[in-house]
Design an enzyme around this catalytic site. Structure first.
Site, short mmCIF file in Angstrom:
data_model
loop_
_atom_site.label_atom_id
_atom_site.label_comp_id
_atom_site.label_asym_id
_atom_site.label_seq_id
_atom_site.Cartn_x
_atom_site.Cartn_y
_atom_site.Cartn_z
N ASP A 195 -12.98 -6.28 6.10
CA ASP A 195 -12.02 -5.36 6.06
C ASP A 195 -12.71 -4.20 6.10
O ASP A 195 -13.45 -3.79 5.05
CB ASP A 195 -11.07 -5.40 4.56
CG ASP A 195 -10.07 -4.43 4.72
OD1 ASP A 195 -9.97 -3.45 5.27
OD2 ASP A 195 -9.11 -4.71 3.84
N HIS A 241 -10.18 -5.45 -2.25
CA HIS A 241 -9.00 -4.79 -2.54
C HIS A 241 -7.81 -5.86 -2.92
O HIS A 241 -8.01 -7.22 -2.51
CB HIS A 241 -8.45 -4.23 -1.23
CG HIS A 241 -7.25 -3.26 -1.26
ND1 HIS A 241 -6.14 -3.62 -0.89
CD2 HIS A 241 -7.18 -2.19 -1.71
CE1 HIS A 241 -5.32 -2.87 -1.07
NE2 HIS A 241 -5.81 -1.78 -1.67
N SER A 274 -13.97 1.21 -1.25
CA SER A 274 -13.55 2.97 -1.48
C SER A 274 -13.93 3.54 -2.94
O SER A 274 -13.70 4.67 -2.97
CB SER A 274 -12.05 3.15 -1.03
OG SER A 274 -11.53 2.55 -2.06
N HIS A 314 -11.84 1.27 5.22
CA HIS A 314 -12.28 2.88 4.79
C HIS A 314 -13.63 3.14 5.80
O HIS A 314 -13.92 4.46 5.69
CB HIS A 314 -12.66 2.91 3.41
CG HIS A 314 -11.66 2.91 2.65
ND1 HIS A 314 -10.88 4.12 2.20
CD2 HIS A 314 -10.92 2.01 1.91
CE1 HIS A 314 -9.83 3.79 1.46
NE2 HIS A 314 -9.68 2.61 1.27
N ASN A 326 -7.38 9.79 2.25
CA ASN A 326 -8.05 8.94 3.09
C ASN A 326 -7.83 9.20 4.78
O ASN A 326 -8.17 8.59 5.49
CB ASN A 326 -7.39 7.77 2.99
CG ASN A 326 -7.71 7.01 1.46
OD1 ASN A 326 -8.52 7.44 0.87
ND2 ASN A 326 -6.72 6.36 1.11
N GLU A 376 -15.32 -6.48 2.12
CA GLU A 376 -14.96 -5.07 2.72
C GLU A 376 -16.29 -4.32 3.04
O GLU A 376 -17.20 -4.82 2.62
CB GLU A 376 -14.32 -4.03 1.66
CG GLU A 376 -13.07 -4.67 1.25
CD GLU A 376 -12.37 -3.52 0.11
OE1 GLU A 376 -12.58 -2.37 0.48
OE2 GLU A 376 -11.65 -3.99 -1.10
N LYS A 430 -5.62 5.47 7.31
CA LYS A 430 -6.60 6.32 6.70
C LYS A 430 -7.04 7.15 7.76
O LYS A 430 -6.56 8.24 8.22
CB LYS A 430 -7.72 5.07 5.86
CG LYS A 430 -7.05 4.36 5.16
CD LYS A 430 -7.74 3.65 4.13
CE LYS A 430 -7.09 2.24 3.47
NZ LYS A 430 -6.08 2.83 2.39
C1 LIG Z 1 -9.87 -2.28 1.44
C2 LIG Z 1 -8.36 -2.02 1.71
N1 LIG Z 1 -7.61 -2.88 2.53
C3 LIG Z 1 -6.13 -2.89 2.59
C4 LIG Z 1 -5.70 -1.58 2.18
C5 LIG Z 1 -4.22 -1.50 2.18
O1 LIG Z 1 -3.85 -0.72 3.58
P1 LIG Z 1 -2.46 -0.07 3.33
O2 LIG Z 1 -2.50 1.27 2.58
O3 LIG Z 1 -2.26 0.41 4.76
O4 LIG Z 1 -1.43 -1.06 3.06
C6 LIG Z 1 -6.41 -0.51 1.60
C7 LIG Z 1 -5.86 0.48 0.91
O5 LIG Z 1 -4.60 0.79 0.77
C8 LIG Z 1 -7.63 -0.96 1.20
O6 LIG Z 1 -8.51 -0.07 0.61
#
Ligand SMILES: Cc1ncc(COP(=O)(O)O)c(C=O)c1O
Length: 370
Positions: A190, A119, A165, A193, A42, A161, A222
């Site tokens: 969110d 997520h 992903s 990605h 990522n 989102e 990421k």
């Molecule tokens: C859409 C989404 N939000 C939040 C996260 C969480 O982020 P982090 O890895 O910084 O905890 C992720 C992936 O890990 C994600 O794909």
């Protein structure tokens, strides 16, 4: 997968693990195989190797108790400026940002409308808020509108989102904003990605659609190649969150070294306006090539993530193993991360890939099908 347990109380876990193994669903943490070309990162802008000098390793305390560092404030101001928003607040991970933010905003009197593929951190935030949750079919904006209009609650939140992903798709954000406005609902997007690669200058799919979310979440782990996350929006949001988001209040501030790394990645991105387009062009090349090798409809979505649905876990594992024999790291994604029957390979294209790398991946994938 059998573990001898000294005390009996966890012995039942062995049976559960054996069941997972039988279904080819047993997983284990993997590091990047040495020498293999990775299509699994990522780190979309290939920034994770960048070094930062001079920044403190840790914040040493919660930001509310003296852990606030120059790097936090500088990063937050620069992120807000980049996105054209009033303010932002950093968290120590995207997971913490979503859980803390949603639970700080929504309460048991509210409605949350949540896309079925959201997520885990969005799901857990919604659960923790104790609001009523309606889960809608993926990207189905008519279902979002129905849930909002049929509600008894005054306040409602829509959680999506911008770029999923595992499916490489996302909602029509312009239409979704209209749906939320018509139903007086707040919109949380969110962009984990999307940021760094999609939208103008990598500013995400909200910027591309020219709409503003009430709450924008982005991660630093990421495309920024660092660690941590941020929530951006109006000043009142930032102030509320540093008072009420429990994952912010009761947690050590983002490591200043991570904040500094993110500042450097942001400046690198701002100074490299062509970079996101180059990543997308390589991904388009991969998507088109893969599309010519497998049945129509099995290469999903758009953008720098290129999922290829192969069906059963055995098949995805076999193709992934074949690619690894050819020096390519593309792990299989299996249930429960994706629905049963849709095990897939998920290629992620980064700024570290050349056109030749993409062609190598296509050749090896083609050979694995023969
Ligand atoms: C859409 C989404 N939000 C939040 C996260 C969480 O982020 P982090 O890895 O910084 O905890 C992720 C992936 O890990 C994600 O794909």
């Amino acid at each position: 997968v059998f573990h001898v347990t000294r005390l009996g109380s966890l012995a039942y876990l062995n049976d559960e693990l054996l069941k997972l193994a039988d279904a080819k669903l047993l997983r284990e943490p993997v590091s990047q195989p040495p020498g293999a070309l990775s299509f699994s990162s990522n780190d979309y802008l290939a920034r994770a190797q960048a070094l930062t000098e001079g920044a403190r390793a840790g914040a040493g305390a919660s930001r509310l108790l003296g852990g606030e560092c120059r790097e936090h404030l500088e990063l937050e101001a620069r992120l807000a400026d980049w996105l054209g928003l009033e303010s932002s607040l950093t968290f120590s991970s995207g997971y913490a940002a979503n859980v803390g933010t949603i639970a700080a905003l929504a309460d048991p009197n509210d409605l949350i409308v949540s896309d079925e593929l959201n997520h885990a951190s969005l799901i857990d935030g919604a659960r923790l808020s104790r609001a009523r949750v309606v889960v809608t079919r993926h990207n189905d904006l008519a279902a979002v509108a129905r849930a909002l209009h049929g509600r008894a609650e005054d306040r409602a939140w829509v959680l999506v989102e911008s770029y999923y992903s595992m499916d490489a798709d996302g909602p029509d954000l312009r239409e979704l904003r209209r749906v939320c406005d018509a139903a007086k609902a707040a919109l949380l997007v969110d962009e984990a990605h999307a940021l760094g690669v999609l939208g103008p200058g990598g500013r995400g799919r909200l910027a591309e659609a020219d709409v503003t979310a009430d709450v924008l979440v982005g991660t630093l782990g990421k495309a920024f190649g660092s660690q941590g996350a941020f929530v951006a929006g109006e000043k009142v949001l930032r102030e509320w969150l540093f008072n009420r988001a429990r994952s912010f209040v009761f947690s050590t501030g983002l490591a200043p070294s991570s904040a500094e790394a993110a500042i450097q990645s942001l400046e690198y991105l701002r100074a490299s306006p062509d970079l996101p387009g180059l990543v997308r062009a390589n991904a388009d090349r991969l998507r088109a090539g893969l599309g010519s090798l497998v049945p129509a409809g099995t290469v999903l979505g758009f953008g720098h993530i290129v999922p290829v649905v192969l069906g059963e876990p055995e098949r995805a594992l076999a193709v992934s193993a074949h690619l690894l024999e050819h020096g390519l790291f593309v792990p299989a994604v299996r249930p429960p991360t994706v629905p049963a029957g849709t095990a897939r390979l998920r290629f992620t294209v980064t700024a570290g890939h050349s056109e030749d790398d993409v062609d190598r991946a296509l050749a090896a994938f083609g050979a694995s099908l023969r």
